[in-house]
Design a protein around this motif. Structure first.
Motif, short mmCIF file in Angstrom:
data_model
loop_
_atom_site.label_atom_id
_atom_site.label_comp_id
_atom_site.label_asym_id
_atom_site.label_seq_id
_atom_site.Cartn_x
_atom_site.Cartn_y
_atom_site.Cartn_z
N SER A 52 0.95 -1.31 -0.07
CA SER A 52 0.00 -0.02 0.16
C SER A 52 0.77 1.35 -0.10
O SER A 52 0.36 2.34 -0.61
N GLY A 53 2.00 1.26 0.73
CA GLY A 53 2.90 2.31 0.71
C GLY A 53 3.46 2.43 -0.68
O GLY A 53 3.63 3.71 -1.18
N TYR A 54 3.68 1.45 -1.45
CA TYR A 54 4.17 1.74 -2.66
C TYR A 54 3.28 2.36 -3.79
O TYR A 54 3.44 3.23 -4.55
N LEU A 55 2.07 1.84 -3.47
CA LEU A 55 0.80 2.68 -4.34
C LEU A 55 0.79 4.18 -3.85
O LEU A 55 0.34 4.76 -4.81
N VAL A 56 0.81 4.54 -2.46
CA VAL A 56 0.42 5.51 -1.94
C VAL A 56 1.76 6.90 -2.79
O VAL A 56 1.46 7.79 -3.12
N ARG A 57 2.85 5.98 -2.83
CA ARG A 57 4.00 7.06 -3.33
C ARG A 57 3.88 7.20 -4.69
O ARG A 57 3.98 8.43 -5.10
N GLY A 58 3.43 6.07 -5.51
CA GLY A 58 2.92 6.31 -6.84
C GLY A 58 1.87 7.46 -7.16
O GLY A 58 2.16 8.22 -7.97
N LEU A 59 1.01 7.53 -6.44
CA LEU A 59 -0.05 8.50 -6.41
C LEU A 59 0.56 9.79 -6.00
O LEU A 59 -0.04 10.71 -6.73
N ASP A 60 1.05 10.09 -5.01
CA ASP A 60 1.77 11.18 -4.50
C ASP A 60 2.44 11.79 -5.78
O ASP A 60 2.21 13.36 -5.63
N CYS A 61 3.43 11.11 -6.32
CA CYS A 61 4.11 11.64 -7.41
C CYS A 61 3.50 11.93 -8.61
O CYS A 61 4.11 12.50 -9.75
N GLY A 62 2.56 11.39 -9.08
CA GLY A 62 1.48 11.58 -10.29
C GLY A 62 1.88 10.39 -11.07
O GLY A 62 1.47 10.51 -12.25
N ALA A 63 2.72 9.34 -10.72
CA ALA A 63 2.93 8.07 -11.48
C ALA A 63 1.68 7.50 -11.84
O ALA A 63 1.66 6.74 -13.01
N VAL A 64 0.75 7.40 -11.00
CA VAL A 64 -0.32 6.33 -11.10
C VAL A 64 -1.71 7.46 -10.75
O VAL A 64 -1.57 8.39 -10.10
N ASP A 65 -2.70 7.13 -11.13
CA ASP A 65 -3.92 7.88 -10.87
C ASP A 65 -4.94 7.17 -9.99
O ASP A 65 -4.88 6.06 -9.79
N PRO A 66 -5.76 7.82 -9.08
CA PRO A 66 -6.49 7.36 -8.13
C PRO A 66 -7.49 6.36 -8.64
O PRO A 66 -7.64 5.41 -8.06
N ALA A 67 -7.86 6.47 -9.76
CA ALA A 67 -8.76 5.54 -10.58
C ALA A 67 -8.22 4.32 -10.86
O ALA A 67 -8.80 3.31 -10.73
N GLU A 68 -6.87 4.39 -11.29
CA GLU A 68 -6.24 3.09 -11.33
C GLU A 68 -6.05 2.38 -10.42
O GLU A 68 -6.21 1.02 -10.46
N VAL A 69 -5.74 2.89 -9.10
CA VAL A 69 -5.58 2.23 -8.08
C VAL A 69 -6.88 1.53 -7.51
O VAL A 69 -6.88 0.30 -6.98
N THR A 70 -8.08 2.28 -7.42
CA THR A 70 -9.30 1.88 -6.90
C THR A 70 -9.86 0.59 -7.89
O THR A 70 -10.29 -0.06 -7.12
N GLU A 71 -9.86 0.89 -9.03
CA GLU A 71 -10.10 -0.05 -10.01
C GLU A 71 -9.43 -1.49 -9.58
O GLU A 71 -9.97 -2.52 -9.89
N ARG A 72 -8.09 -1.39 -9.39
CA ARG A 72 -7.30 -2.67 -9.10
C ARG A 72 -7.41 -3.18 -7.75
O ARG A 72 -7.16 -4.45 -7.68
N THR A 73 -7.73 -2.14 -6.67
CA THR A 73 -7.70 -2.89 -5.44
C THR A 73 -8.93 -2.72 -4.81
O THR A 73 -9.32 -3.31 -3.79
#
Length: 418
Positions: free
Chosen positions: A381-402
């Protein structure tokens, strides 16, 4: 039925109460705020209200000249075509929107010794510019100064510059939320204690809340890793900071030189650097003090083939740092921003599906090829949070997968209990 009386558990709890309190004080865990992926280093006499935008524009110009599309960048960095397209578009958008996440106005090595009147004027100008850019929204999320160190030859000058800078910020309306101060060339815990004293005295004189001012510690000397008594110094530096230390920053070239490493071999991936950073990592774990890697002085300037060589080097070093859980580093030139963000975005995007699937499986207790534990779920989850914080991934992408909202993801990444 049990054998032990309730009184035994009560006794054990009473005996460990002081230990519980000490554990909570020393190891509060991650602060739960966004950590920048880099720190940009700008000499005080080169800093202006247009610095951040100029860095972004120069970084975009470097891409236009040396990697004008995703295919060109993929060829330089050996990225898969699909990943390169995603990364390239995000890098360009980042350079337009927020090219710098953390900026340090340098009054130390990058600025050097100056007449007192000149440094006084530069400190005041820096504060006024920070105030103006924070007010108009053009400042990066984190910004501050690197003062001169606590060694006798420059101590008074460093203290005066810090005082001028902070006082001018207060006169301009207050200390910005993203204020970050850096204390360089620390050798003994007493120097950190002195910095704490400065912060306390300034807060008291200015009527600020106790603890408002924190600072980063630069690890640039061998004594900061191993003391003359043969004991590790980093834990004592963190302890001496009395809760004010926000980060430990590795100083590539000062530390390498102190170890006697020749200039041609001074690098983030030298074994001496790995040793120092491993010590820093273990000492800081759980304390809430974050880590930053250093920089490379091989700049992407000149003809295209030379720029590409420098980009490959920088990209590889950033990826290496990320894999070793050094999520921040120093950038010294605008043309390093494309590879800073390309490496960071590739790191998070290429692992998005696997990390999300493992986390979803853990939450559903679905089993699979890997049986993860709560600590691994925190890491995922920390890995995904860091990806969100820097703009590497979008919230919708993470919510869709998790199936998790950002708030739920934060709760997993940064639990309040153990």
């Amino acid at each position: 039925m049990t054998t032990l009386a309730d009184a035994v558990r009560t006794l054990i709890g009473a005996e460990l109460a002081a230990t519980d309190a000490e554990l909570a004080r020393r190891y509060p865990g991650d602060p739960g705020t966004r950590q920048p992926v880099h720190t940009v280093y700008v000499p005080a006499d080169a800093f202006s209200a247009g610095t951040v935008r100029a860095w972004g524009d120069q970084a975009l110009a470097a891409l236009d000249t040396h990697a004008p599309d995703a295919a060109a960048l993929a060829a330089v960095l050996e990225l898969p075509a699909g990943l390169a397209a995603e990364v390239y578009d995000r890098v360009r958008a980042k350079l337009r929107r927020e090219p710098v996440e953390d900026l340090r106005i340098d009054f130390e090595d990058g600025y050097g010794p100056r007449p007192d009147a000149e440094e006084d004027a530069a400190a005041l100008a820096a504060a006024r510019t920070v105030t103006a850019t924070v007010a108009d929204g053009t400042a990066p999320p984190r910004i501050g100064i690197r003062m001169k160190c606590m060694e006798a030859a420059v101590r008074d000058r460093g203290i005066r510059t810090l005082d001028l800078f902070l006082t001018a910020l207060l006169d301009g309306g207050g200390l910005p939320a993203g204020l970050t101060l850096t204390l360089p060339k620390v050798t003994f815990p007493a120097q950190v204690t002195a910095m704490v004293r400065l912060c306390e005295e300034f807060e008291r004189a200015a009527g600020l809340p106790a603890g408002r001012i924190g600072f980063e510690i630069q690890i640039e000397t061998t004594q900061a890793i191993l003391g003359p008594d043969g004991l590790g110094t980093v834990p004592r530096l963190i302890d001496a900071a009395a809760g004010r230390a926000t980060g430990l920053h590795y100083g590539t070239f000062d530390y390498s030189a102190a170890c006697g490493i020749g200039a041609a071999y001074q690098s983030l991936d030298h074994p001496a650097a790995d040793h120092a950073k491993a010590v820093m990592q273990v000492a800081a774990a759980g304390t809430g003090v974050r880590l930053s890697d250093g920089s490379t002085n091989v700049l992407p300037v000149g003809p295209t083939d030379r720029v590409h060589d420098a980009w490959r080097l920088h990209y590889g070093l950033v990826r290496r740092s990320l894999a070793r859980a050094y999520y921040q580093g120093w950038d010294m030139h605008p043309a390093q921003l494309p590879t800073r963000y390309a490496a960071t975005y590739a790191f998070y995007r290429e692992g998005l599906d696997a990390a999300a699937a493992r986390l979803a499986g853990y939450l559903a207790r679905a089993g699979g090829e890997v049986m993860d534990e709560p600590a691994t779920a925190r890491a995922l989850s920390g890995y995904l949070v860091r990806g969100l914080d820097c703009g590497a991934v979008d919230p919708a992408e993470v919510t869709e997968r998790t199936g998790l909202t950002r708030q739920e993801l934060d709760a997993l990444a940064r639990p309040t209990g153990r």
